[in-house]
Design a protein around this motif. Sequence first.
Motif, mmCIF file in Angstrom:
data_model
loop_
_atom_site.group_PDB
_atom_site.id
_atom_site.type_symbol
_atom_site.label_atom_id
_atom_site.label_comp_id
_atom_site.label_asym_id
_atom_site.label_seq_id
_atom_site.Cartn_x
_atom_site.Cartn_y
_atom_site.Cartn_z
ATOM 1 N N VAL A 12 0.845 -1.197 0.000
ATOM 2 C CA VAL A 12 0.000 0.000 0.000
ATOM 3 C C VAL A 12 0.878 1.243 0.000
ATOM 4 O O VAL A 12 2.039 1.206 0.408
ATOM 5 N N ALA A 13 0.319 2.351 -0.435
ATOM 6 C CA ALA A 13 1.062 3.609 -0.456
ATOM 7 C C ALA A 13 1.267 4.170 0.948
ATOM 8 O O ALA A 13 2.311 4.723 1.251
ATOM 9 N N ASP A 14 0.284 4.010 1.823
ATOM 10 C CA ASP A 14 0.336 4.595 3.162
ATOM 11 C C ASP A 14 0.039 3.516 4.202
ATOM 12 O O ASP A 14 -1.123 3.236 4.516
ATOM 13 N N VAL A 15 1.086 2.902 4.724
ATOM 14 C CA VAL A 15 0.963 1.818 5.703
ATOM 15 C C VAL A 15 0.188 2.279 6.927
ATOM 16 O O VAL A 15 -0.711 1.586 7.414
ATOM 17 N N SER A 53 4.972 -0.969 2.637
ATOM 18 C CA SER A 53 5.023 0.249 1.844
ATOM 19 C C SER A 53 5.481 -0.057 0.425
ATOM 20 O O SER A 53 6.399 -0.856 0.211
ATOM 21 N N LEU A 54 4.819 0.569 -0.546
ATOM 22 C CA LEU A 54 5.256 0.422 -1.931
ATOM 23 C C LEU A 54 6.735 0.771 -2.049
ATOM 24 O O LEU A 54 7.207 1.718 -1.421
ATOM 25 N N GLY A 55 7.457 -0.013 -2.818
ATOM 26 C CA GLY A 55 8.876 0.235 -3.036
ATOM 27 C C GLY A 55 9.797 -0.417 -2.023
ATOM 28 O O GLY A 55 11.010 -0.196 -2.082
ATOM 29 N N MET A 56 9.265 -1.233 -1.121
ATOM 30 C CA MET A 56 10.112 -1.874 -0.104
ATOM 31 C C MET A 56 11.236 -2.663 -0.769
ATOM 32 O O MET A 56 10.984 -3.574 -1.565
ATOM 33 N N PRO A 57 12.485 -2.351 -0.466
ATOM 34 C CA PRO A 57 13.610 -3.039 -1.104
ATOM 35 C C PRO A 57 13.742 -4.501 -0.690
ATOM 36 O O PRO A 57 14.458 -5.263 -1.339
#
Length: 128
Positions: A12-15, A53-57
């Motif tokens: 999601v964009a906003d955890v 969060s979106l983009g989590m490495p």
Amino acid sequence: MRVSATALSLNVADVEASSQFLKNHFGFEEAMAAEGFASLRREDVGANVIFLSLGMPTLPEDQRHTPAQGLILAFEVDDLEGELARLESEGVEITMPLTAEEWGERAFQVTDPNGLKIQLVDWKGPQA
């Protein structure tokens, strides 16, 4: 194979927004949290709900930037009308009205701040 626990992980964009929505309106509590991550639980639910969060490495590249879409998080409840009234009284927008299907399922939906569909359901319809 022995499964010791189950979790549903959603990007999601906003955890924080999704976490607060489940805590405030569905009685979940935070089991763990860190930057860009929250794991929520309820003792009476057989799975944790995890928001990433979106983009989590830590995720594979092909999964990092894809939000949870086309997914419905469903909870079977004992008092569907009571839950509908409670959520409406809390100001939660009902995004799919209470419906009854011919196979006995009755359900309604709400949508969290990240667009995640949450459906409450029972099996007390005409064919149940």
